[in-house]
Design a protein around this motif. Structure first.
Motif, PDB file in Angstrom:
ATOM      1  N   ILE A   1       0.843  -1.201   0.000  1.00  0.00           N
ATOM      2  CA  ILE A   1       0.000   0.000   0.000  1.00  0.00           C
ATOM      3  C   ILE A   1       0.877   1.249   0.000  1.00  0.00           C
ATOM      4  CG2 ILE A   1      -1.629   1.348   1.388  1.00  0.00           C
ATOM      5  CD1 ILE A   1      -2.865  -1.334   2.297  1.00  0.00           C
ATOM      6  N   GLU A   2       1.930   1.259   0.804  1.00  0.00           N
ATOM      7  CA  GLU A   2       2.832   2.417   0.848  1.00  0.00           C
ATOM      8  C   GLU A   2       3.557   2.595  -0.485  1.00  0.00           C
ATOM      9  OE1 GLU A   2       4.580   5.829   2.269  1.00  0.00           O
ATOM     10  OE2 GLU A   2       2.854   4.675   3.011  1.00  0.00           O
ATOM     11  N   ASP A   3       3.892   1.486  -1.159  1.00  0.00           N
ATOM     12  CA  ASP A   3       4.475   1.594  -2.506  1.00  0.00           C
ATOM     13  C   ASP A   3       3.570   2.420  -3.409  1.00  0.00           C
ATOM     14  OD1 ASP A   3       6.669  -0.004  -1.873  1.00  0.00           O
ATOM     15  OD2 ASP A   3       5.757  -1.848  -2.652  1.00  0.00           O
ATOM     16  N   LEU A   4       2.290   2.128  -3.376  1.00  0.00           N
ATOM     17  CA  LEU A   4       1.341   2.826  -4.255  1.00  0.00           C
ATOM     18  C   LEU A   4       1.107   4.259  -3.794  1.00  0.00           C
ATOM     19  CD1 LEU A   4      -1.307   0.048  -5.031  1.00  0.00           C
ATOM     20  CD2 LEU A   4       0.595   0.837  -6.450  1.00  0.00           C
ATOM     21  N   VAL A   5       1.061   4.476  -2.493  1.00  0.00           N
ATOM     22  CA  VAL A   5       0.898   5.843  -1.987  1.00  0.00           C
ATOM     23  C   VAL A   5       2.057   6.711  -2.458  1.00  0.00           C
ATOM     24  CG1 VAL A   5       0.905   7.259   0.105  1.00  0.00           C
ATOM     25  CG2 VAL A   5      -0.520   5.204   0.000  1.00  0.00           C
ATOM     26  N   GLN A   6       3.283   6.182  -2.388  1.00  0.00           N
ATOM     27  CA  GLN A   6       4.445   6.943  -2.843  1.00  0.00           C
ATOM     28  C   GLN A   6       4.374   7.210  -4.347  1.00  0.00           C
ATOM     29  OE1 GLN A   6       6.905   8.418  -1.075  1.00  0.00           O
ATOM     30  NE2 GLN A   6       5.682   7.818   0.712  1.00  0.00           N
ATOM     31  N   LEU A   7       3.940   6.230  -5.105  1.00  0.00           N
ATOM     32  CA  LEU A   7       3.794   6.437  -6.548  1.00  0.00           C
ATOM     33  C   LEU A   7       2.773   7.534  -6.831  1.00  0.00           C
ATOM     34  CD1 LEU A   7       3.564   3.606  -9.216  1.00  0.00           C
ATOM     35  CD2 LEU A   7       2.228   5.684  -9.404  1.00  0.00           C
ATOM     36  N   ILE A   8       1.619   7.458  -6.140  1.00  0.00           N
ATOM     37  CA  ILE A   8       0.568   8.464  -6.333  1.00  0.00           C
ATOM     38  C   ILE A   8       1.090   9.857  -5.983  1.00  0.00           C
ATOM     39  CG2 ILE A   8      -1.657   9.270  -5.423  1.00  0.00           C
ATOM     40  CD1 ILE A   8      -2.390   6.259  -5.069  1.00  0.00           C
ATOM     41  N   ASP A   9       1.829   9.953  -4.880  1.00  0.00           N
ATOM     42  CA  ASP A   9       2.322  11.263  -4.435  1.00  0.00           C
ATOM     43  C   ASP A   9       3.357  11.858  -5.389  1.00  0.00           C
ATOM     44  OD1 ASP A   9       0.707  11.118  -2.237  1.00  0.00           O
ATOM     45  OD2 ASP A   9       2.290  10.577  -0.817  1.00  0.00           O
ATOM     46  N   HIS A  10       4.013  11.012  -6.174  1.00  0.00           N
ATOM     47  CA  HIS A  10       5.082  11.509  -7.050  1.00  0.00           C
ATOM     48  C   HIS A  10       4.656  11.617  -8.512  1.00  0.00           C
ATOM     49  CE1 HIS A  10       7.478  10.530  -3.490  1.00  0.00           C
ATOM     50  NE2 HIS A  10       8.381  11.367  -3.979  1.00  0.00           N
ATOM     51  N   VAL A  11       3.360  11.452  -8.767  1.00  0.00           N
ATOM     52  CA  VAL A  11       2.819  11.653 -10.113  1.00  0.00           C
ATOM     53  C   VAL A  11       2.189  13.039 -10.166  1.00  0.00           C
ATOM     54  CG1 VAL A  11       1.021  10.913 -11.722  1.00  0.00           C
ATOM     55  CG2 VAL A  11       2.454   9.213 -10.592  1.00  0.00           C
ATOM     56  N   ASP A  12       2.517  13.794 -11.212  1.00  0.00           N
ATOM     57  CA  ASP A  12       2.029  15.174 -11.308  1.00  0.00           C
ATOM     58  C   ASP A  12       0.547  15.266 -11.676  1.00  0.00           C
ATOM     59  OD1 ASP A  12       4.461  16.261 -10.641  1.00  0.00           O
ATOM     60  OD2 ASP A  12       5.154  16.390 -12.717  1.00  0.00           O
ATOM     61  N   ALA A  13       0.019  14.258 -12.337  1.00  0.00           N
ATOM     62  CA  ALA A  13      -1.381  14.312 -12.777  1.00  0.00           C
ATOM     63  C   ALA A  13      -2.286  14.545 -11.572  1.00  0.00           C
ATOM     64  CB  ALA A  13      -1.764  13.017 -13.477  1.00  0.00           C
ATOM     65  N   PRO A  14      -3.242  15.462 -11.691  1.00  0.00           N
ATOM     66  CA  PRO A  14      -4.088  15.789 -10.535  1.00  0.00           C
ATOM     67  C   PRO A  14      -5.006  14.651 -10.110  1.00  0.00           C
ATOM     68  CG  PRO A  14      -4.877  16.902 -12.510  1.00  0.00           C
ATOM     69  CD  PRO A  14      -3.570  16.289 -12.869  1.00  0.00           C
ATOM     70  N   GLU A  15      -5.433  13.834 -11.053  1.00  0.00           N
ATOM     71  CA  GLU A  15      -6.334  12.716 -10.729  1.00  0.00           C
ATOM     72  C   GLU A  15      -5.904  11.486 -11.511  1.00  0.00           C
ATOM     73  OE1 GLU A  15     -10.256  14.203 -11.593  1.00  0.00           O
ATOM     74  OE2 GLU A  15     -10.586  14.640  -9.471  1.00  0.00           O
ATOM     75  N   LEU A  16      -6.013  10.363 -10.858  1.00  0.00           N
ATOM     76  CA  LEU A  16      -5.545   9.114 -11.443  1.00  0.00           C
ATOM     77  C   LEU A  16      -6.681   8.106 -11.559  1.00  0.00           C
ATOM     78  CD1 LEU A  16      -2.330   8.678  -9.289  1.00  0.00           C
ATOM     79  CD2 LEU A  16      -2.411   9.467 -11.657  1.00  0.00           C
ATOM     80  N   VAL A  17      -6.594   7.281 -12.587  1.00  0.00           N
ATOM     81  CA  VAL A  17      -7.413   6.068 -12.676  1.00  0.00           C
ATOM     82  C   VAL A  17      -6.504   4.933 -12.237  1.00  0.00           C
ATOM     83  CG1 VAL A  17      -8.650   4.495 -14.204  1.00  0.00           C
ATOM     84  CG2 VAL A  17      -8.828   6.968 -14.551  1.00  0.00           C
ATOM     85  N   ILE A  18      -6.883   4.255 -11.158  1.00  0.00           N
ATOM     86  CA  ILE A  18      -6.026   3.201 -10.607  1.00  0.00           C
ATOM     87  C   ILE A  18      -6.685   1.851 -10.853  1.00  0.00           C
ATOM     88  CG2 ILE A  18      -6.971   3.450  -8.262  1.00  0.00           C
ATOM     89  CD1 ILE A  18      -4.038   2.858  -7.277  1.00  0.00           C
ATOM     90  N   VAL A  19      -5.916   0.933 -11.433  1.00  0.00           N
ATOM     91  CA  VAL A  19      -6.437  -0.357 -11.902  1.00  0.00           C
ATOM     92  C   VAL A  19      -5.818  -1.465 -11.070  1.00  0.00           C
ATOM     93  CG1 VAL A  19      -6.670  -1.907 -13.885  1.00  0.00           C
ATOM     94  CG2 VAL A  19      -6.603   0.594 -14.234  1.00  0.00           C
ATOM     95  N   GLY A  20      -6.669  -2.301 -10.465  1.00  0.00           N
ATOM     96  CA  GLY A  20      -6.178  -3.439  -9.694  1.00  0.00           C
ATOM     97  C   GLY A  20      -6.613  -4.743 -10.316  1.00  0.00           C
ATOM     98  N   HIS A  21      -5.617  -5.562 -10.699  1.00  0.00           N
ATOM     99  CA  HIS A  21      -5.920  -6.870 -11.278  1.00  0.00           C
ATOM    100  C   HIS A  21      -5.752  -7.943 -10.214  1.00  0.00           C
ATOM    101  CE1 HIS A  21      -4.466 -10.613 -13.472  1.00  0.00           C
ATOM    102  NE2 HIS A  21      -5.696 -10.454 -13.921  1.00  0.00           N
ATOM    103  N   ASP A  22      -6.744  -8.857 -10.115  1.00  0.00           N
ATOM    104  CA  ASP A  22      -6.649 -10.003  -9.218  1.00  0.00           C
ATOM    105  C   ASP A  22      -6.368  -9.511  -7.786  1.00  0.00           C
ATOM    106  OD1 ASP A  22      -6.535 -13.022  -9.140  1.00  0.00           O
ATOM    107  OD2 ASP A  22      -4.522 -12.597  -8.389  1.00  0.00           O
ATOM    108  N   THR A  23      -5.373 -10.092  -7.097  1.00  0.00           N
ATOM    109  CA  THR A  23      -5.094  -9.695  -5.716  1.00  0.00           C
ATOM    110  C   THR A  23      -4.506  -8.295  -5.629  1.00  0.00           C
ATOM    111  OG1 THR A  23      -2.898 -10.716  -5.801  1.00  0.00           O
ATOM    112  CG2 THR A  23      -4.712 -12.095  -5.039  1.00  0.00           C
TER     113      THR A  23
END
Length: 510
Positions: free
Chosen positions: A56-78
C-alpha cells in the motif's frame, strides 16, 4: 490528460503491462505500471517484514510523485487489495478505481481469507515452509497457473514469460488484513469482467436480483461494468481490447446495473404456480433449520409418506431476508409437493461464501437425517432437490447414493465450480461423482436463457452422465431464466415445474 496506475496481482510486476501501456500512451494518456516490493525488478527488496502495508505504501508513494491531478487506478486479481488500501489513504487523488477481474475485498479481509478452498490454502502454506524460507510463496509452475484462473487466450510465449519472470510473493502481503476507513468508498468504480473466467454482467445481475445485501452497492450509478471475452489475463490475451475498455472506463462509460436490475428481488416474486386448493392446509412445522410441509390428509400414526428435501443455492448472505426456506420459491415447491401427498422439507443451510461448501454439506446431511427420523416420513423414500449453486452439494449423494435415496433433482444448477471460484478439491464436482450413481434417477431442469458459464457446467455434467450410463431426465424451460419460478410466469415454465415435480414423485412411489 488521463493518467493510469496499473497494479498486477501476486507474483507479477509492472512488466506484465507493456502492450496495454503502449496502447494507452498512443491515445495520449500517461501510464504508470507499478512494481511492488519483492516483485519484478524489485524482488531483491523483499524481506520477512514485507506485508500488505508495504505494498500500500508503494502505491501511496507512486501516487504522491505523479504530477497528474487525478488518477485512474487499476487493480488486477489480488492487486485490488493494495489498490483499495492506497485509495483509502489518498482518495482526493483518485478519479476512478477499476477492478480488473478482481473481487471486492472488505475491511478486515486478507487475500488468503478470500481463497475458498481450504486445501489450496494449506498447500500454499506448505509451499511457504518447503521452498519459501517460511515467509515467501514460491511462484507458480506452468501447470499451477491454470489453478489460479482461466488462461484462455494467453499465447504460449506469453505464458512462458509469465512463468519465467514470476517472483516469490511475500506471505505477509497475503495474510495481513486490509484496513479501510471508508474514505474511498464513494469514488466512481468500474468492473471489467472476464467471461471465460466465470464472470459476466448477466451473472452479476442475477446475483443482484436475488437480493443479497452485500452486492446492493453495485447498482450505484457511479459503478459501471464491462465484459471481455477472455480469461483471467487480458493484458496478455487481448491488450488492445483491454486498453480500449480502460479508456472508456476513465471516461465514465460502462453498463449500469441500476437500469436493468428488477425493482423487486427475484426471491420475493410470486411463485409461478397458484397455491393448490386444499381442504385444510396444515401449518408447516419448524425444527431448527428445517421446515416440514405436511400433506393435509396425513394423520399421526398412519402409514408414513415419502419426502422431498429442497436444497437452496448460494452463496448467500446470512443477512438475506427472507431466508431461502421463507422465500416464495421454496414455499411454492414445498406446498405443491404436500398437496400431492408427499412431505416437502425445506432448510436454511450455511452456504454464505465459497469457503462454506463443506459446512453446507454437513447441514444438508444433518437435515436429511432429521427428516428421515420423523415418524410421519417414510425413511426409505427420500428425494433430494438441489437449486443453483446448491448443485455442487449433489456430488456427495451421487458418488455413493444410499438405498433410501430414490431420486436426485436439480433446477438451473451449477454443476462444476466456476473458473474464478478457486475450488480445487474434487469433492464438489457432480460430473466426477456420476460413476458411483448407478441407475439412480436424476431429474434436471434446464433453462434456455442460462448464463453461458453455468450452462457449460450443465453440458459437462450431461456428457459425463451419457458416458456413465446415468439415468438423467432433462426438463427444458423454453426462454426460462435462472430462478425462473418467480420471474417467468409463462405456460411452458409452469408446465416444466409440474413435469419435474411429477417425475420426482413418480420415482418416490415406484
Amino acid at each position: 490528460m488521463t493518467a493510469f496506475v496499473l497494479v498486477s496481482g501476486s507474483h507479477v510486476g509492472g512488466w506484465v503491462w507493456p502492450e496495454v501501456a503502449a496502447r494507452l500512451r498512443e491515445s495520449g494518456a500517461e501510464v504508470f505500471p507499478a512494481t511492488l516490493t519483492g516483485l519484478g525488478n524489485r524482488r531483491h527488496l523483499a524481506n520477512p517484514g514485507t506485508d500488505l502495508d508495504t505494498h500500500i505504501e508503494d502505491l501511496v508513494q507512486l501516487i504522491d510523485h505523479v504530477d497528474a491531478p487525478e488518477l485512474v487506478i487499476v487493480g488486477h486479481d489480488t492487486g485490488i487489495h493494495p489498490v483499495l488500501g492506497a485509495t483509502d489513504r489518498r482518495p482526493e487523488r483518485i478519479a476512478r478505481i477499476v477492478h480488473l477481474d478482481a473481487g471486492i475485498p472488505q475491511d478486515g479481509e486478507s487475500v488468503l481469507d478470500l481463497v475458498p478452498d481450504q486445501t489450496v490454502r494449506e498447500r500454499l502454506l506448505q509451499q511457504v515452509g518447503e521452498g519459501g524460507g517460511g515467509w515467501r510463496v514460491p511462484p507458480p509452475t506452468l501447470e499451477e497457473w491454470a489453478l489460479r484462473g482461466s488462461l484462455d487466450g494467453v499465447p504460449e510465449d506469453a505464458m512462458a514469460r509469465l512463468t519465467c519472470l514470476a517472483a516469490p510473493q511475500p506471505l505477509g502481503t497475503l495474510t495481513q488484513p486490509l484496513r479501510l476507513t471508508g474514505a474511498g468508498a464513494k469514488l466512481p468504480t468500474s468492473g471489467i469482467l472476464c467471461t471465460s473466467n466465470g464472470s459476466s454482467i448477466a451473472l452479476v445481475e442475477t446475483v443482484m436480483q436475488f437480493g443479497d445485501p452485500r452486492f446492493q452497492g453495485l447498482s450505484d450509478p457511479r459503478v459501471g461494468f464491462f465484459e471481455l471475452a477472455t480469461g483471467h489475463w487480458p493484458m496478455l490475451s487481448c491488450p488492445d481490447e483491454l486498453a480500449e475498455i480502460l479508456l472508456r472506463a476513465a471516461a465514465g462509460e460502462g453498463h449500469r446495473l441500476a437500469t436493468t436490475v428488477r425493482e423487486q428481488s427475484a426471491h420475493l416474486g410470486r411463485f409461478l404456480l397458484d397455491a393448490p386448493e386444499r381442504p385444510r392446509e396444515r401449518p408447516r412445522e419448524r425444527m431448527g433449520r428445517v421446515d416440514l410441509h405436511l400433506p393435509d390428509d396425513l394423520q399421526d400414526g398412519e402409514h408414513p409418506r415419502s419426502a422431498v428435501v429442497f436444497v437452496h443455492g448460494g452463496p448467500i448472505s446470512p443477512e438475506l431476508r427472507p431466508t431461502p426456506r421463507d422465500s416464495e420459491t421454496f414455499l411454492g415447491y414445498a406446498r405443491q409437493v404436500a398437496a400431492l401427498g408427499a412431505v416437502g422439507a425445506t432448510l436454511d443451510h450455511r452456504l454464505h461464501s465459497l469457503a462454506d461448501y463443506g459446512q453446507a454439506a454437513e447441514d444438508v446431511a444433518e437435515a436429511v437425517e432429521m427428516v428421515r427420523a420423523d415418524p410421519r416420513v417414510d425413511a426409505e423414500r427420500i428425494a433430494l432437490w438441489f437449486f443453483s449453486g446448491g448443485g455442487l452439494l449433489s456430488a456427495d449423494w451421487l458418488a455413493a447414493p444410499p438405498a433410501w435415496l430414490r431420486c436426485v433433482a436439480a433446477s438451473y444448477p451449477i454443476l462444476a465450480p466456476l473458473p474464478n471460484w478457486g475450488l480445487g478439491q474434487p469433492r464438489f464436482r457432480p460430473a466426477a461423482a456420476l460413476s458411483g450413481a448407478g441407475r439412480l434417477p436424476i431429474v434436471l431442469t434446464r433453462v434456455e436463457l442460462e448464463q453461458p458459464v453455468i450452462a457449460a457446467t450443465v453440458a459437462e455434467f450431461l456428457a459425463a452422465a451419457d458416458g456413465a450410463g446415468a439415468a438423467v431426465e432433462v426438463v427444458d424451460v423454453p426462454l426460462g431464466h435462472h430462478g425462473f419460478e418467480t420471474i417467468d410466469h409463462t405456460a411452458p415454465a409452469r408446465d416444466a415445474v409440474r413435469r419435474a415435480i411429477g417425475s420426482v414423485l413418480t420415482h418416490l412411489r415406484a
